[in-house]
Design a protein around this motif. Sequence first.
Motif, PDB file in Angstrom:
ATOM      1  N   ARG A  34      32.968  27.113  41.269  1.00  0.00           N
ATOM      2  CA  ARG A  34      34.465  26.301  40.270  1.00  0.00           C
ATOM      3  C   ARG A  34      35.713  27.204  40.978  1.00  0.00           C
ATOM      4  NH1 ARG A  34      33.935  25.866  34.032  1.00  0.00           N
ATOM      5  NH2 ARG A  34      36.063  25.911  33.840  1.00  0.00           N
TER       6      ARG A  34
ATOM      7  N   LEU B  94      47.885  27.203  37.511  1.00  0.00           N
ATOM      8  CA  LEU B  94      48.270  27.405  35.978  1.00  0.00           C
ATOM      9  C   LEU B  94      46.429  27.577  35.645  1.00  0.00           C
ATOM     10  CD1 LEU B  94      50.799  24.704  34.863  1.00  0.00           C
ATOM     11  CD2 LEU B  94      50.463  26.434  34.647  1.00  0.00           C
ATOM     12  N   TRP B  95      45.765  26.879  36.040  1.00  0.00           N
ATOM     13  CA  TRP B  95      44.600  26.798  35.920  1.00  0.00           C
ATOM     14  C   TRP B  95      43.634  27.598  36.013  1.00  0.00           C
ATOM     15  CZ3 TRP B  95      39.554  26.749  39.037  1.00  0.00           C
ATOM     16  CH2 TRP B  95      37.924  26.303  38.082  1.00  0.00           C
TER      17      TRP B  95
ATOM     18  N   TRP C 142      45.227  30.142  35.943  1.00  0.00           N
ATOM     19  CA  TRP C 142      45.902  32.108  35.195  1.00  0.00           C
ATOM     20  C   TRP C 142      44.797  31.360  33.938  1.00  0.00           C
ATOM     21  CZ3 TRP C 142      49.823  31.352  31.221  1.00  0.00           C
ATOM     22  CH2 TRP C 142      49.561  32.497  30.031  1.00  0.00           C
ATOM     23  N   THR C 143      44.343  29.882  33.441  1.00  0.00           N
ATOM     24  CA  THR C 143      43.601  30.511  32.349  1.00  0.00           C
ATOM     25  C   THR C 143      42.217  30.735  32.175  1.00  0.00           C
ATOM     26  OG1 THR C 143      42.855  27.786  32.698  1.00  0.00           O
ATOM     27  CG2 THR C 143      45.226  27.652  32.286  1.00  0.00           C
ATOM     28  N   GLN C 144      41.884  30.888  33.728  1.00  0.00           N
ATOM     29  CA  GLN C 144      40.973  31.975  33.656  1.00  0.00           C
ATOM     30  C   GLN C 144      40.765  33.187  34.487  1.00  0.00           C
ATOM     31  OE1 GLN C 144      38.136  29.955  33.580  1.00  0.00           O
ATOM     32  NE2 GLN C 144      39.423  28.262  32.903  1.00  0.00           N
TER      33      GLN C 144
ATOM     34  N   GLY D 252      38.331  25.378  43.227  1.00  0.00           N
ATOM     35  CA  GLY D 252      39.458  25.071  43.572  1.00  0.00           C
ATOM     36  C   GLY D 252      40.271  25.358  44.554  1.00  0.00           C
TER      37      GLY D 252
ATOM     38  N   ALA E  30      49.170  22.802  39.743  1.00  0.00           N
ATOM     39  CA  ALA E  30      47.755  22.623  38.933  1.00  0.00           C
ATOM     40  C   ALA E  30      47.372  23.705  39.135  1.00  0.00           C
ATOM     41  CB  ALA E  30      47.523  21.032  39.396  1.00  0.00           C
ATOM     42  N   GLY E  31      46.769  23.904  40.386  1.00  0.00           N
ATOM     43  CA  GLY E  31      45.547  25.007  40.858  1.00  0.00           C
ATOM     44  C   GLY E  31      46.437  26.045  40.752  1.00  0.00           C
TER      45      GLY E  31
END
Length: 364
Positions: A268, A236-237, A239-241, A272, A233-234
Amino acid sequence: MTVKAPPAGRRARRPAGGPPAVRRAALPALVGGLTVALVLSMVAAVGLGPVSIPVGDVAQVIGRRYLPGLVDTAPTGPQSVIILDIRLPRVLLGAAVGAGLAAVGTVLQAVLRNPLADPYLIGASSGASLGAVLVIIVGLTPFGTFSLPVAAFIGAMAAFLLVMLLAGGQGLLAPTRLILAGVAVAAFTEAVTQYLVLTSPDKEVRSAMFWMLGGLGGTRWSDIGVPMAVVTAGALWFWTQSGRLNALVLGEEGATSLGLEVDRLRRRLIVGCALVIGVVVAVSGGIGFVALMVPHAVRLVVGGDNRRVLPLAALTGGLLLVWVDVGARMLNRPDEIPIGVITAVLGAPFFLFLLRRAGHRRWQ
């Protein structure tokens, strides 16, 4: 909001790092190739250890357990137990830990604009070590068999919160203040940890030192669910950033000019990173250099765009730690070498190579 990768200043005409053919290669192809390499390495790694098992037998045992319709026969008895109950969860955890460390290192180096940034700079690793050593030496077991990972996670979060409190002067989270606060908190927690180790009986000292240097021995299936979920999850998140991470490399003024709320984004991302590293260190101990070494190695090949670096670094970190763990259990059989010792042996020369290569150029 999507932020395009920033130009590389004076070097914009020639993207930094890696052969042109590699930089132009499609990201799915690179990710696919590394994924295949990781899966094959994990199967091979399960067969390696004090008792060697042929790769074909490993594949059959795993296939019979998880693909019963495709694999009908496989070895049973002690070999099956070694593969499924001892080595497979260990290899899976190693891949998850390596991926988590590499992803966090990539993010921290961009957020703090510091090529030396790693989990120790936000206090999480040293805090986790203190929490775990307290359990090992003092004998506190409020959570039963889960006391050590829980204590390590609590220690990581407590140290990180202290760093954030010290660094957040005037409501801002400046990278320099964060680094200085992290160094101070890490030094304090490491001093307390070393004092506890030095004043403890020999048996507890050995256990504490082995944990502080990192290791995956004794991994059970119950140990891998949470780390794998959190790392996946970390990553993937993160990568979205990645577009925003590219903008942060420009500095405060450059990122603000692109419409980013820099301080909020930085908080943020660091939170994370702290959560991921807290979970990872809680199950593997303090493994150094992976978070520092892998992102740099990937940048040398594919350039500095974090949209490419993040997924490739995560896969490379998992691949690296799978084979480092093989070395940890093979080089000094039947005893194991702490993983942190091997990563330091590999990482220190690589770090010196980076310094020599960089010369007086600025990091990008």
